[in-house]
Motif scaffolding. Structure first.
Motif, mmCIF file in Angstrom:
data_model
loop_
_atom_site.group_PDB
_atom_site.id
_atom_site.type_symbol
_atom_site.label_atom_id
_atom_site.label_comp_id
_atom_site.label_asym_id
_atom_site.label_seq_id
_atom_site.Cartn_x
_atom_site.Cartn_y
_atom_site.Cartn_z
ATOM 1 N N LEU A 17 9.473 55.488 28.313
ATOM 2 C CA LEU A 17 10.859 55.023 28.280
ATOM 3 C C LEU A 17 11.187 54.154 29.493
ATOM 4 O O LEU A 17 11.980 53.212 29.386
ATOM 5 C CB LEU A 17 11.798 56.213 28.199
ATOM 6 N N ALA A 18 10.570 54.441 30.630
ATOM 7 C CA ALA A 18 10.778 53.599 31.816
ATOM 8 C C ALA A 18 10.216 52.199 31.592
ATOM 9 O O ALA A 18 10.833 51.210 31.991
ATOM 10 C CB ALA A 18 10.133 54.245 33.040
ATOM 11 N N VAL A 19 9.067 52.112 30.922
ATOM 12 C CA VAL A 19 8.483 50.799 30.620
ATOM 13 C C VAL A 19 9.385 50.030 29.666
ATOM 14 O O VAL A 19 9.637 48.833 29.845
ATOM 15 C CB VAL A 19 7.054 50.958 30.045
ATOM 16 N N VAL A 20 9.908 50.706 28.650
ATOM 17 C CA VAL A 20 10.815 50.058 27.697
ATOM 18 C C VAL A 20 12.094 49.605 28.408
ATOM 19 O O VAL A 20 12.548 48.469 28.216
ATOM 20 C CB VAL A 20 11.142 51.004 26.524
ATOM 21 N N ALA A 21 12.668 50.462 29.237
ATOM 22 C CA ALA A 21 13.885 50.100 29.964
ATOM 23 C C ALA A 21 13.639 48.919 30.895
ATOM 24 O O ALA A 21 14.469 48.013 30.990
ATOM 25 C CB ALA A 21 14.402 51.298 30.753
ATOM 26 N N TYR A 22 12.490 48.928 31.572
ATOM 27 C CA TYR A 22 12.149 47.814 32.456
ATOM 28 C C TYR A 22 12.071 46.512 31.668
ATOM 29 O O TYR A 22 12.585 45.483 32.101
ATOM 30 C CB TYR A 22 10.832 48.107 33.165
ATOM 31 N N ALA A 23 11.421 46.563 30.507
ATOM 32 C CA ALA A 23 11.289 45.347 29.693
ATOM 33 C C ALA A 23 12.650 44.837 29.250
ATOM 34 O O ALA A 23 12.907 43.629 29.272
ATOM 35 C CB ALA A 23 10.413 45.633 28.475
ATOM 36 N N LEU A 24 13.540 45.735 28.871
ATOM 37 C CA LEU A 24 14.854 45.304 28.405
ATOM 38 C C LEU A 24 15.733 44.808 29.540
ATOM 39 O O LEU A 24 16.469 43.833 29.381
ATOM 40 C CB LEU A 24 15.528 46.443 27.650
ATOM 41 N N VAL A 25 15.652 45.427 30.708
ATOM 42 C CA VAL A 25 16.462 44.996 31.852
ATOM 43 C C VAL A 25 15.965 43.658 32.379
ATOM 44 O O VAL A 25 16.769 42.763 32.671
ATOM 45 C CB VAL A 25 16.454 46.072 32.960
ATOM 46 N N VAL A 26 14.655 43.486 32.493
ATOM 47 C CA VAL A 26 14.115 42.218 32.982
ATOM 48 C C VAL A 26 14.456 41.093 32.027
ATOM 49 O O VAL A 26 14.803 39.988 32.449
ATOM 50 C CB VAL A 26 12.585 42.327 33.203
ATOM 51 N N ALA A 27 14.427 41.360 30.728
ATOM 52 C CA ALA A 27 14.764 40.321 29.753
ATOM 53 C C ALA A 27 16.233 39.927 29.854
ATOM 54 O O ALA A 27 16.581 38.767 29.669
ATOM 55 C CB ALA A 27 14.449 40.808 28.349
ATOM 56 N N THR A 44 5.625 44.367 25.945
ATOM 57 C CA THR A 44 5.908 45.424 26.914
ATOM 58 C C THR A 44 6.633 46.594 26.258
ATOM 59 O O THR A 44 6.338 47.758 26.541
ATOM 60 C CB THR A 44 6.732 44.874 28.079
ATOM 61 N N VAL A 45 7.568 46.309 25.370
ATOM 62 C CA VAL A 45 8.279 47.371 24.656
ATOM 63 C C VAL A 45 7.297 48.155 23.786
ATOM 64 O O VAL A 45 7.332 49.389 23.739
ATOM 65 C CB VAL A 45 9.434 46.796 23.814
#
Length: 94
Positions: A17-27, A44-45
């Motif tokens: 979930l941290a990887v998914v959140a990182y991908a969405l925040v960076v985007a 990444t998601v």
């Protein structure tokens, strides 16, 4: 093994979930939404979802005390570690 199963499930799901959140925040904060950036975000998601799914499956197997899941966990960790090194080398070298 039940405690180890819960630990693997919790840590793996949190990491995914941290990887998914990182991908969405960076985007969201990226300057431009080009097709390659969108492809990187999607990849990444998917990696984050894969991490969470594998961790939950292995954790469920460990909670039920099945010996084969330990071998699967070790094999998956080795394969994912090699894939991470290959990806990192590709990103660093060009």
């Amino acid at each position: 093994m039940r405690a180890a199963g819960w630990t693997v499930s919790g840590v793996g799901a949190a990491a995914g979930l941290a990887v998914v959140a990182y991908a969405l925040v960076v985007a969201d904060f990226a300057g431009s939404a080009t097709s390659s950036a969108l492809g990187d975000q999607t990849r990444t998601v998917l990696v984050g979802i894969g991490i969470a799914a594998v961790a939950l499956a292995v954790g469920a197997g460990l909670r039920h005390s099945r010996r084969w899941t330990t071998y699967v966990f070790v094999a998956l960790a080795a394969l994912l570690g090699l894939a991470a090194l290959w990806w990192a080398a590709g990103e660093l070298l060009g």
